[in-house]
Write an enzyme that holds these catalytic residues in place. Structure first.
Site, PDB file in Angstrom:
ATOM      1  N   GLU A  68      79.681  58.376 -23.683  1.00 22.61           N
ATOM      2  CA  GLU A  68      79.767  57.458 -24.826  1.00 22.61           C
ATOM      3  C   GLU A  68      80.607  56.253 -24.398  1.00 22.61           C
ATOM      4  OE1 GLU A  68      81.349  57.278 -29.469  1.00 22.61           O
ATOM      5  OE2 GLU A  68      81.328  59.195 -28.419  1.00 22.61           O
ATOM      6  N   TYR A  92      83.848  41.568 -28.596  1.00 22.70           N
ATOM      7  CA  TYR A  92      82.875  42.232 -27.735  1.00 22.70           C
ATOM      8  C   TYR A  92      82.644  41.541 -26.395  1.00 22.70           C
ATOM      9  CZ  TYR A  92      82.027  44.624 -32.107  1.00 22.70           C
ATOM     10  OH  TYR A  92      82.192  45.346 -33.262  1.00 22.70           O
ATOM     11  N   ASP A 101      72.765  64.955 -33.785  1.00 23.86           N
ATOM     12  CA  ASP A 101      71.908  66.122 -33.609  1.00 23.86           C
ATOM     13  C   ASP A 101      70.948  65.937 -32.438  1.00 23.86           C
ATOM     14  OD1 ASP A 101      73.183  67.321 -35.715  1.00 23.86           O
ATOM     15  OD2 ASP A 101      71.541  67.012 -37.151  1.00 23.86           O
ATOM     16  N   ASN A 114      75.985  53.777 -26.192  1.00 21.10           N
ATOM     17  CA  ASN A 114      76.875  53.032 -27.079  1.00 21.10           C
ATOM     18  C   ASN A 114      76.220  53.078 -28.460  1.00 21.10           C
ATOM     19  OD1 ASN A 114      78.348  51.248 -28.636  1.00 21.10           O
ATOM     20  ND2 ASN A 114      78.679  49.810 -26.966  1.00 21.10           N
ATOM     21  N   ARG A 129      77.760  37.589 -30.540  1.00 18.46           N
ATOM     22  CA  ARG A 129      78.327  38.295 -31.697  1.00 18.46           C
ATOM     23  C   ARG A 129      79.804  38.579 -31.461  1.00 18.46           C
ATOM     24  NH1 ARG A 129      78.339  44.405 -32.774  1.00 18.46           N
ATOM     25  NH2 ARG A 129      79.201  44.492 -34.854  1.00 18.46           N
ATOM     26  N   HIS A 140      82.202  52.336 -25.696  1.00 16.88           N
ATOM     27  CA  HIS A 140      82.472  51.315 -26.715  1.00 16.88           C
ATOM     28  C   HIS A 140      83.168  50.142 -26.033  1.00 16.88           C
ATOM     29  CE1 HIS A 140      81.213  53.747 -30.080  1.00 16.88           C
ATOM     30  NE2 HIS A 140      81.794  54.755 -29.467  1.00 16.88           N
ATOM     31  N   ARG A 187      91.448  48.873 -34.001  1.00 16.68           N
ATOM     32  CA  ARG A 187      90.702  48.192 -35.050  1.00 16.68           C
ATOM     33  C   ARG A 187      90.860  48.930 -36.374  1.00 16.68           C
ATOM     34  NH1 ARG A 187      84.946  46.719 -33.057  1.00 16.68           N
ATOM     35  NH2 ARG A 187      85.125  45.380 -34.877  1.00 16.68           N
ATOM     36  N   ALA A 216      78.141  51.243 -34.552  1.00 11.89           N
ATOM     37  CA  ALA A 216      78.695  51.793 -35.792  1.00 11.89           C
ATOM     38  C   ALA A 216      78.155  53.181 -36.121  1.00 11.89           C
ATOM     39  CB  ALA A 216      78.422  50.842 -36.946  1.00 11.89           C
ATOM     40  N   PRO A 224      72.897  49.773 -33.086  1.00 11.76           N
ATOM     41  CA  PRO A 224      72.806  48.595 -33.939  1.00 11.76           C
ATOM     42  C   PRO A 224      73.725  47.456 -33.501  1.00 11.76           C
ATOM     43  CG  PRO A 224      72.936  50.570 -35.274  1.00 11.76           C
ATOM     44  CD  PRO A 224      73.184  50.989 -33.864  1.00 11.76           C
ATOM     45  N   ASN A 225      73.175  46.267 -33.568  1.00  8.34           N
ATOM     46  CA  ASN A 225      73.860  45.000 -33.322  1.00  8.34           C
ATOM     47  C   ASN A 225      74.204  44.733 -31.863  1.00  8.34           C
ATOM     48  OD1 ASN A 225      73.964  44.105 -36.095  1.00  8.34           O
ATOM     49  ND2 ASN A 225      75.444  45.758 -36.397  1.00  8.34           N
TER      50      ASN A 225
END
Length: 146
Positions: free
Chosen positions: A98, A23, A87, A74, A18, A100, A107, A77, A10-11
């Site tokens: 992973e 970011y 899962d 990534n 953004r 970020h 944060r 959230a 998301p996003n």
């Protein structure tokens, strides 16, 4: 040809405009290009998927689980409470990293735990868009020559 799944949650489709102070200014297209450059040394291609809905990400993982050599994920959230994403990743057998963009530990405290990180082959956090390049290099290291 071998394929790497680049999965963004998301996003992340809003990268570039953004909250650039958090970011960065690289767009998702910039990141896709960088990852493709990294894995091209082995002749691999990238399938890039960004979705704002968790179910769509779960579907993408299942769709590509047998056709990819690894993944860069990534979750945005969804790292916090994306249990169905977790899962799905548990059933994804190739190595995956992973990523970020921001240093989540610098944060808000609710960002300090990832429900998917324990399943990952590795985690890259806080290095901006460059972290995706590092994740791609990690997959090259983790995946056997194809």
């Amino acid at each position: 040809m071998s394929v790497v799944l680049l999965l963004n949650g998301p996003n992340l489709g809003a990268l570039g405009y953004r909250e650039p102070e958090i970011y960065g200014t690289d767009t998702l297209a910039d990141i896709e290009k960088a990852v493709a450059e990294e894995v091209a040394v082995r002749g691999w291609e990238v399938v890039s998927i960004q979705r704002d809905g968790e179910g769509d990400l779960v579907g993408a993982i299942h769709q590509h689980r047998d056709s990819t050599v690894g993944a860069i994920v990534n979750p945005g959230a969804l790292m916090i409470a994306g249990w169905s994403l977790r899962d799905a990743l548990a059933s994804y057998s190739p190595p995956w990293i992973e990523v970020h963009l921001s240093n989540v530990w610098a944060r808000e405290s609710f960002r300090h735990e990832s429900v998917i990180a324990p399943l990952a082959s590795g985690v890259v956090i806080g290095l901006g868009a460059f972290g995706y390049r590092l994740a791609a290099q990690a997959l090259l290291h983790l995946c056997p020559e194809t």
